[in-house]
Design an enzyme around this catalytic site. Structure first.
Site, PDB file in Angstrom:
ATOM      1  N   CYS A 165       0.855  -1.184   0.000  1.00 21.55           N
ATOM      2  CA  CYS A 165       0.000   0.000   0.000  1.00 21.55           C
ATOM      3  C   CYS A 165       0.892   1.236   0.000  1.00 21.55           C
ATOM      4  CB  CYS A 165      -0.842  -0.064   1.275  1.00 21.55           C
ATOM      5  SG  CYS A 165      -1.503   1.486   1.817  1.00 21.55           S
ATOM      6  N   THR A 170      -0.632   4.399   0.350  1.00 25.27           N
ATOM      7  CA  THR A 170      -1.534   5.477   0.783  1.00 25.27           C
ATOM      8  C   THR A 170      -0.819   6.507   1.658  1.00 25.27           C
ATOM      9  OG1 THR A 170      -3.465   4.064   0.610  1.00 25.27           O
ATOM     10  CG2 THR A 170      -3.665   5.950   2.083  1.00 25.27           C
TER      11      THR A 170
END
Ligand code: 5GP
Length: 351
Positions: A191, A193
């Site tokens: 990820c 993010t």
């Protein structure tokens, strides 16, 4: 602008304090849990671990192995349910307890979900779990969408996420009528993010905050993301998680899917990528839409062989945690947990 001063913790910020135990062997530890869910009223028995609904983790081949351990596979949402149904028809009672059908919340996702459930129904295959998965479960509309799915499927156990806040987690149970809240934003191994948006929350604290609120209203919590070693699974239970979801730890195996490659020295690698990576978006949506950016990456993992070895090693680790802290059962870990904050030197075991 507000600053929260309380330090938030990740798995590698803590260690369990060992405690006196009556156990003499890891074999005595009970890993199975039996749970009756608040809204679906369904009862489930198994080891509370889930394979992530990523297309290089949540595969049928993975489910074929994990169901033998009574562990749940969350199928990725693009899976061919015909193949799942074929497999389940060979043994109706057992297999359907250990898979979840995943969905997003777009109209297309809903159509796919309804069709998949209908297909199971037509073939006499029961569906026990639906996993409603969005990158940002803090959207106001998400709770209503979950409630709509609940009214359509009153007896299916609903998992929904991802969130990291106690308030929204509680509302998902009380207003969204889901049974299990999936917790974790920015903690996944592929990820990006946190890098791309600056948003996220250290996983252990996210679990601790959500578990307290969700348990107070009769719901359950999945810790999703950030598990790198077996000890992290135990730490998630120690923080209050009822279930632990794993992506990266289960990726790179024979059963995982993902492209194989080989270097000049004969080492074999498997590709593993986030479901919001440009790779996944290209594969399923024809590219990254102009209004968004990829929040996942692609990595090359050394091929790990059969997943059975990884699972047995992980379960051995959890059993061992239980013996060190005096917990007879996996579900007692939380009540036997004393976490110590540890300094960087202790954390170097992770590097
Ligand atoms: P892991 O066990 O690999 O640390 O984390 C797995 C979790 O990462 C998944 O269950 C999912 O919640 C999250 N995840 C998977 N793909 C992506 C992605 O492309 N972007 C983000 N932000 N999270 C992802």
């Amino acid at each position: 602008m507000i600053i929260e001063n309380e330090v938030k913790l990740d798995f590698n910020n803590v260690l369990f304090r060992p405690q006196t135990t009556k156990l003499t062997s890891r074999k005595q530890v009970e890993l199975l849990r039996t749970i009756t869910f608040k809204h679906s009223r369904q009862s489930w028995t198994g080891i509370p671990i889930l394979a992530s609904n990523m297309d290089t983790v949540g595969t049928l081949e993975m489910a074929k192995v994990l169901n033998r351990y009574q562990i749940i596979t969350c199928f990725h949402k693009f899976i061919d349910m015909n193949k799942v149904v074929e497999w389940c028809k060979q043994d109706h009672t057992f297999r359907s307890s250990y898979f979840a059908i995943s969905t997003g919340i777009t109209e297309k996702d809903m159509e796919r979900l309804d069709a998949n459930i209908q297909l199971c129904h037509d073939n006499n295959v029961s569906v026990q779990f639906i996993c409603i998965d969005v990158a940002n479960g803090h959207m106001e509309s998400f709770i209503q969408t979950c409630a709509n799915i609940r009214s359509k499927y009153p007896n299916i156990t609903l998992i929904a996420g991802n969130v990291v806040g106690g308030e929204v987690a509680e509302k998902l149970i009380t207003e969204g009528k889901v049974d299990i809240v999936k917790v974790g934003i920015g903690s996944g191994s592929v990820c990006t993010t946190r890098l791309q948006t600056g948003v996220g929350m250290p996983q252990l604290s996210a679990v601790m905050e959500c578990a307290e609120r969700v348990h107070s209203v009769g719901g359950y919590v999945i810790s999703d993301g950030g598990v790198c070693v077996p000890g992290d699974i135990s730490k998630a239970y120690g923080g209050g998680a009822d279930f632990v979801m794993m992506g990266g730890m289960l990726a790179g195996h024979k059963e995982s899917g993902g492209e194989l490659s080989q270097d000049e020295d004969g080492n074999v690698y498997v590709s593993f990528y986030g479901m919001s990576s440009s790779n996944a978006m290209k594969k399923y949506y024809g590219g990254v839409a102009s209004h968004r950016s990829a929040e996942g990456k692609i990595v090359r993992l050394k091929y790990k062989g059969e997943v059975k070895n990884t699972i047995e090693n992980a379960l051995g680790g959890v059993r061992s945690t239980c013996t060190y802290i005096g917990a007879n059962r996996l579900e007692d870990i939380y009540n036997h947990t004393i976490f110590m904050l540890v300094n960087q030197q202790a954390n170097q075991i992770y590097s």
